[in-house]
Each structure stands twice: as structure tokens, then as C-alpha cells.
Design a protein around this motif. Structure first.
Motif, short mmCIF file in Angstrom:
data_model
loop_
_atom_site.label_atom_id
_atom_site.label_comp_id
_atom_site.label_asym_id
_atom_site.label_seq_id
_atom_site.Cartn_x
_atom_site.Cartn_y
_atom_site.Cartn_z
N TYR A 45 16.47 13.77 6.10
CA TYR A 45 15.28 14.43 6.63
C TYR A 45 14.06 13.50 6.57
O TYR A 45 13.22 13.50 7.47
N ARG A 46 13.98 12.68 5.52
CA ARG A 46 12.88 11.71 5.43
C ARG A 46 12.90 10.78 6.64
O ARG A 46 11.88 10.54 7.26
N THR A 47 14.09 10.27 6.97
CA THR A 47 14.19 9.34 8.10
C THR A 47 13.88 10.01 9.42
O THR A 47 13.49 9.35 10.37
N LEU A 48 14.05 11.32 9.46
CA LEU A 48 13.77 12.07 10.69
C LEU A 48 12.34 12.62 10.72
O LEU A 48 11.97 13.34 11.65
N GLY A 49 11.54 12.29 9.69
CA GLY A 49 10.17 12.77 9.63
C GLY A 49 10.06 14.23 9.24
O GLY A 49 9.07 14.89 9.54
N ARG A 50 11.08 14.73 8.56
CA ARG A 50 11.12 16.14 8.15
C ARG A 50 11.04 16.24 6.62
O ARG A 50 11.86 16.86 5.97
N GLU A 51 10.02 15.61 6.06
CA GLU A 51 9.87 15.53 4.61
C GLU A 51 9.81 16.91 3.95
O GLU A 51 10.37 17.11 2.88
N LEU A 71 17.84 14.51 -8.95
CA LEU A 71 17.16 15.48 -8.08
C LEU A 71 15.66 15.48 -8.33
O LEU A 71 14.86 15.50 -7.39
N HIS A 72 15.27 15.44 -9.60
CA HIS A 72 13.83 15.40 -9.93
C HIS A 72 13.20 14.12 -9.38
O HIS A 72 12.09 14.15 -8.84
N HIS A 73 13.92 13.01 -9.52
CA HIS A 73 13.40 11.74 -9.03
C HIS A 73 13.22 11.78 -7.51
O HIS A 73 12.17 11.40 -6.99
N ALA A 74 14.25 12.24 -6.82
CA ALA A 74 14.17 12.33 -5.35
C ALA A 74 13.04 13.26 -4.92
O ALA A 74 12.30 12.97 -3.97
N LEU A 75 12.89 14.38 -5.62
CA LEU A 75 11.80 15.31 -5.29
C LEU A 75 10.44 14.66 -5.55
O LEU A 75 9.52 14.79 -4.74
N GLY A 76 10.33 13.93 -6.65
CA GLY A 76 9.08 13.23 -6.94
C GLY A 76 8.71 12.26 -5.84
O GLY A 76 7.56 12.21 -5.39
N LEU A 77 9.69 11.51 -5.35
CA LEU A 77 9.43 10.57 -4.26
C LEU A 77 9.02 11.29 -2.98
O LEU A 77 8.12 10.86 -2.26
N ALA A 78 9.69 12.41 -2.71
CA ALA A 78 9.33 13.20 -1.53
C ALA A 78 7.89 13.71 -1.64
O ALA A 78 7.13 13.68 -0.66
N ARG A 81 5.40 11.05 -0.85
CA ARG A 81 5.26 10.86 0.60
C ARG A 81 4.49 12.02 1.24
O ARG A 81 3.84 11.83 2.27
N LEU A 82 4.57 13.20 0.62
CA LEU A 82 3.81 14.35 1.12
C LEU A 82 2.37 14.35 0.60
O LEU A 82 1.62 15.28 0.85
N LYS A 83 2.03 13.30 -0.16
CA LYS A 83 0.68 13.12 -0.70
C LYS A 83 0.28 14.23 -1.67
O LYS A 83 -0.86 14.68 -1.69
#
Length: 190
Positions: A45-51, A71-78, A81-83
Motif C-alpha cells: 500500500y505504501r508503494t501504491l500511495g495508500r499509506e 508490526l509496531h515498527h512497520a506501523l511506526g514507519l507508516a 510517512r503520515l506525518k
């Protein structure tokens, strides 16, 4: 779920995001707690711009796998990117706490702390990470940079020299050490 997730990755690498999404979702239907499928789907979804969709997938996965550091790490990175820095810091901190064996989690958390203006806390976090992972190059580079930024050239030099001892010869690192030594010598001469 493993094979469906692997098939999703196969499709993702071949530029077939619709098929990849179908396979990742199938893996999650088979096993909602299968974290790799959730992380891969969120990354797709990140690559598709669907953060925001990625965030939703990760939060859903956390309802059944709340102790999964990945999962927590991936969510933190998301969230970065969502500021949404404060929320991101919470998730990145949680990942680092849940799995201290992963040097990357602590390193990323420290970088996020630094970005949020908490330089002292970032340095403390990096020092703790270095104690657990004494040869982690990313952690050492961050300690060099953050200490130089704070004007602590003595500490920066110690970390740079330590990095030089653990890694292959790097002309860029040698030049950095020379530069830090000059800074130290100039500060001492004043």
C-alpha cells in the motif's frame, strides 16, 4: 499463510500489485496473526500511495499480535510517512522495547527521537543499543553525527575510531576521523 504471502511477494516484485494484494489478504484470512503478510501488504500500500490503508492493516494485525515488534515498527514507519510524529514515536519505542535483539528497531527509534528534537534522548538510546550491539555500524554513525552536532567532538572521535576498528578500510571514514581530530585540536587550542 506463508505460501500465500510468498506468492504475494512474487507478484509484487513483478509489478502486479492487484494480484499481490489478493494473496496478502488471503494469507491474513488464513491466519490474521501472520505478521509478515500484514507488513508486506502495508508495504505494498505504501508503494501504491495508500499509506492510510497500510496503517489500517497494521492496526488490525496488532489486535491479534500486540506483542509483535515488527508490526509496531512497520506501523511506526507508516505513521512517520503520515506525518504523525508523536504516534510514530510511541510505536517505534514499543518495537524497540519488545525486541531489543533487533539493533535496527532501536536505531530507527533514536533517529525519530532526534528528528523530534530529543537529541539527548536519542544519544542515550543509541548508547544503550550499542551496548547490546557493539558492532552496529548504523548506531555508531548516528552517535558520531549526533555528538558532533552537540559539539562533543571527543565522543564523536571515540565512536569514529571504534567504527574504523570494526569495519573494512573506508577512505570516507578515514577522512571523517581526520576532520574530527582537527575539530578537537582546534577546540583544545582555543
Amino acid at each position: 499463510p506463508e505460501s500465500r504471502s510468498a506468492l504475494g511477494s512474487f507478484f509484487a516484485k513483478r509489478g502486479r500489485p492487484g494480484d499481490a494484494e489478493t494473496e496478502y489478504k488471503a494469507a491474513l484470512r488464513l491466519s490474521p496473526q501472520y505478521a509478515p503478510a500484514a507488513v508486506n501488504l502495508a508495504d505494498l500500500y505504501r508503494t501504491l500511495g495508500r499509506e492510510a490503508d497500510g496503517e489500517s492493516v497494521l492496526r488490525t494485525a496488532l489486535t491479534t499480535s500486540a506483542q509483535d515488534a515488527g508490526l509496531h515498527h512497520a506501523l511506526g514507519l507508516a505513521l512517520v510517512r503520515l506525518k504523525r510524529a508523536d504516534d510514530a514515536l510511541d510505536e517505534l519505542r514499543r518495537a524497540a522495547e519488545l525486541d531489543p535483539s533487533q539493533a535496527r528497531y532501536d536505531y530507527v527509534y533514536a533517529i525519530a527521537l532526534h528528528s523530534a528534537g530529543h537529541v539527548g534522548e536519542a544519544i542515550t538510546e543509541l548508547k544503550e543499543n550499542l551496548a547490546r550491539h557493539p558492532n552496529d555500524r548504523d548506531t555508531l554513525f548516528a552517535l558520531i553525527s549526533f555528538n558532533r552536532e552537540r559539539g562533543n567532538v571527543v565522543a564523536a572521535l571515540e565512536y569514529a575510531e571504534r567504527l574504523a576498528r570494526i569495519g573494512p578500510q573506508d577512505p570516507g571514514l578515514s577522512a571523517l576521523i581526520d576532520e574530527i581530530r582537527r575539530q578537537r585540536d582546534n577546540a583544545t587550542a582555543q
